[in-house]
Motif scaffolding. Structure first.
Motif, PDB file in Angstrom:
ATOM      1  N   MET A   1       0.840  -1.189   0.000  1.00  0.00           N
ATOM      2  CA  MET A   1       0.000   0.000   0.000  1.00  0.00           C
ATOM      3  C   MET A   1       0.883   1.249   0.000  1.00  0.00           C
ATOM      4  SD  MET A   1      -2.690   1.353   2.901  1.00  0.00           S
ATOM      5  CE  MET A   1      -3.129  -0.323   3.311  1.00  0.00           C
ATOM      6  N   ILE A   2       0.415   2.291  -0.701  1.00  0.00           N
ATOM      7  CA  ILE A   2       1.146   3.553  -0.733  1.00  0.00           C
ATOM      8  C   ILE A   2       0.180   4.714  -0.489  1.00  0.00           C
ATOM      9  CG2 ILE A   2       2.864   2.643  -2.355  1.00  0.00           C
ATOM     10  CD1 ILE A   2       1.512   4.385  -4.530  1.00  0.00           C
ATOM     11  N   GLU A  27      -1.552   3.051 -10.980  1.00  0.00           N
ATOM     12  CA  GLU A  27      -0.855   2.459  -9.834  1.00  0.00           C
ATOM     13  C   GLU A  27      -1.573   1.173  -9.403  1.00  0.00           C
ATOM     14  OE1 GLU A  27       1.251   1.113  -7.180  1.00  0.00           O
ATOM     15  OE2 GLU A  27       2.033   3.038  -7.938  1.00  0.00           O
ATOM     16  N   ARG A  29      -0.921  -0.886  -6.854  1.00  0.00           N
ATOM     17  CA  ARG A  29      -0.982  -1.166  -5.420  1.00  0.00           C
ATOM     18  C   ARG A  29      -2.181  -0.494  -4.756  1.00  0.00           C
ATOM     19  NH1 ARG A  29       5.168   0.723  -4.352  1.00  0.00           N
ATOM     20  NH2 ARG A  29       4.486   2.167  -6.016  1.00  0.00           N
ATOM     21  N   GLU A  30      -2.581  -1.005  -3.608  1.00  0.00           N
ATOM     22  CA  GLU A  30      -3.593  -0.306  -2.816  1.00  0.00           C
ATOM     23  C   GLU A  30      -3.060   1.080  -2.472  1.00  0.00           C
ATOM     24  OE1 GLU A  30      -3.971  -2.991   0.464  1.00  0.00           O
ATOM     25  OE2 GLU A  30      -5.724  -3.989  -0.388  1.00  0.00           O
ATOM     26  N   LYS A  31      -3.939   2.063  -2.443  1.00  0.00           N
ATOM     27  CA  LYS A  31      -3.447   3.417  -2.191  1.00  0.00           C
ATOM     28  C   LYS A  31      -4.488   4.266  -1.484  1.00  0.00           C
ATOM     29  CE  LYS A  31      -4.886   3.218  -6.705  1.00  0.00           C
ATOM     30  NZ  LYS A  31      -4.730   2.099  -7.650  1.00  0.00           N
ATOM     31  N   THR A 190     -10.744   3.416  -3.065  1.00  0.00           N
ATOM     32  CA  THR A 190      -9.656   4.370  -2.836  1.00  0.00           C
ATOM     33  C   THR A 190     -10.215   5.597  -2.135  1.00  0.00           C
ATOM     34  OG1 THR A 190      -8.459   3.639  -4.810  1.00  0.00           O
ATOM     35  CG2 THR A 190      -7.883   5.804  -3.909  1.00  0.00           C
ATOM     36  N   VAL A 226       2.465   2.102   5.409  1.00  0.00           N
ATOM     37  CA  VAL A 226       2.574   1.899   3.968  1.00  0.00           C
ATOM     38  C   VAL A 226       4.022   1.649   3.570  1.00  0.00           C
ATOM     39  CG1 VAL A 226       0.565   3.370   3.552  1.00  0.00           C
ATOM     40  CG2 VAL A 226       2.868   4.372   3.447  1.00  0.00           C
ATOM     41  N   GLU A 227       4.214   1.217   2.326  1.00  0.00           N
ATOM     42  CA  GLU A 227       5.573   0.956   1.871  1.00  0.00           C
ATOM     43  C   GLU A 227       6.251   2.209   1.311  1.00  0.00           C
ATOM     44  OE1 GLU A 227       5.594  -1.215  -2.213  1.00  0.00           O
ATOM     45  OE2 GLU A 227       3.793  -1.928  -1.183  1.00  0.00           O
TER      46      GLU A 227
END
Length: 464
Positions: A1-2, A27, A29-31, A190, A226-227
């Protein structure tokens, strides 16, 4: 996630919002998306709020209705151009219409009462991000994404009641952010969160002060673990200096948290210094990217670089400052006078950018230009004649800061910097260096700024 944060320019027009939404959709990834107000909307809200308290009662309603119509039409234009789904557009139009009506009522109250409190101003300013979050979420839904607009408070950002520059309450964020956002994320929705605004424990709107949208993004990133936190702006990343001053300024591809924090604090405008701390506390990388040049790798901010290539990483300049100089023989006999001065200014939200005390009878410090009148008034009221002989200003100055993790422990670096400044025609008025040895800051007159910046950049960046 970002976390993906888009600044005012990135959501400043229908075309720019379309670019930002395309980046979100791309994107995988989950965000969580964080948005600023559209370009200049916050300024316009500030201006109308301050203007109406001095207007004759007879023209308040006319001016407020005119402003309401302008701000409503600006956001409606985005929906008309980008949202082709009738149901989505109608829902968003209804929401911004409700916001516009609430804004009108608030402005009328402020205008007729001729009283603008910090609490009222925060509530007024909150509409900028509330409008933009609804618009961006609607555009995302029209492109086939699941999206919902939330205020910072609805996302779990709870602050103290210091209106105008509220401070997040860590315990509340720890408890609320995941609980409020994860149910949406787990359903593939989102969230589009307002940057800059939050609320206190009584649910009263607060703002996080300058750089608040970046700060919101970093806070959410920290408490969601988040990453990466991405800051999408209108430049390629953090530069080695101001490209308007030095033509061959370079993109910094990697930089440490400490270096980035110092650059932001001392004048670099790409990010705000306080947004670094939440990410730094849990070692989350921050990446600065360009909405309009997304293929550029940007700048990656991390805990520590694996390799330090140069002693100096960048040279920052801040022209928006003035020097306050306090003198008086009685100061030496007044216990804790410096502490009392800085406490007074801190309690009134005046930020001391740099401090230099040359003797027991003299104290100099640097503040933002916008705080000058307030600072002088507070000091004269509280200390005039009380051990203080004179409170003066040194204006037409700038603060230059040389930053680099490689400076730590490098012998003779300060002497080389000051020699370069002297050869460029600069006369140093004040100097400060933190114990971390990662920066050296000094104040010179504005007329020597360009030559000094170019000379420092050439010696320590270009020729390194």
């Amino acid at each position: 996630m970002i976390v993906m944060k888009f600044g005012g320019t990135s959501v400043g027009s229908p075309e720019n919002i379309a670019k930002a939404v395309a980046l979100v959709k791309k994107e995988p990834r989950e965000k969580v998306v964080v948005v600023s107000a559209m370009t200049k909307v916050t300024d316009s809200l500030t201006n109308i709020a301050n203007a109406i308290i001095d207007m004759p009662t007879s023209v308040v309603e006319k001016e407020v209705l005119k402003f309401q119509d302008e701000i409503y039409k600006r956001h409606k234009e985005v929906l008309d151009k980008l949202v082709k789904d009738d149901k989505v557009r109608k829902e968003a139009m209804q929401k911004i219409g409700e916001f516009a009506e609430k804004l009108k009522i608030t402005l009328l109250g402020v205008g007729y009462l001729e009283d603008l409190t910090p609490k009222s101003l925060d509530y007024i300013l909150s509409f900028g991000e509330r409008f933009s979050s609804v618009v961006v979420a609607a555009v995302m839904r029209s492109k086939g994404m699941k999206a919902v607009a939330l205020t910072g408070y609805e996302a779990g950002i709870i602050t103290d009641s210091n209106f105008g520059c509220a401070r997040p309450i860590s315990m509340e964020l720890e408890k609320n952010v995941k609980n409020r956002l994860m149910p949406f994320i787990e359903k593939g929705i989102t969230t589009v969160v307002t940057g800059f605004i939050a609320a206190d424990r009584q649910a009263r709107m607060t703002t996080l002060g300058r750089g608040g949208s970046d700060y919101s993004a970093s806070l959410l990133g920290r408490y969601l673990a988040v990453e990466e936190v991405q800051i999408w702006t209108d430049v390629d990343g953090i530069m080695s200096t101001d490209p308007n001053v030095v033509k061959n300024a370079k993109l910094i591809k990697n930089i440490s948290y400490v270096e980035a924090m110092d650059l932001a604090y001392f004048g670099a405008k790409v990010i705000h210094s306080k947004m670094i701390a939440p990410a730094m506390g849990v070692n989350i990388p921050v990446r600065v990217k360009n909405t309009f040049n997304p293929d550029c790798e940007g700048t990656l901010i991390v805990m520590e670089q694996k390799k330090i290539d140069a002693v100096v990483k960048a040279v920052a300049i801040n022209r928006n400052v003035e020097v306050v100089n306090i003198e008086g023989i009685g100061m030496a006999e007044t216990p804790n006078i410096a502490g009392r001065i800085f406490t007074l200014l801190g309690e009134n939200n005046v930020n001391i950018v740099m401090i230099s005390g040359s003797s027991e009878s003299n104290l100099s410090f640097v503040i933002d230009k916008k705080d000058v009148d307030k600072t002088i008034g507070l000091l004269r009221e509280s200390f005039g004649g009380n051990g203080v002989r004179d409170i003066g200003l040194i204006n037409d100055v700038c603060m230059i800061t040389v930053v680099g993790a490689g400076m730590r422990g490098t012998k003779g670096i300060a002497a080389k910097i000051f020699d370069t400044v002297s050869n460029a025609g600069g006369n140093i008025i004040m100097i400060a260096q933190g114990s971390s040895e990662v920066n050296i800051a000094f104040v010179i007159k504005n007329d020597a700024a360009a030559a000094t910046i170019n000379a420092l950049h050439k010696r320590f960046v270009d020729d390194a």
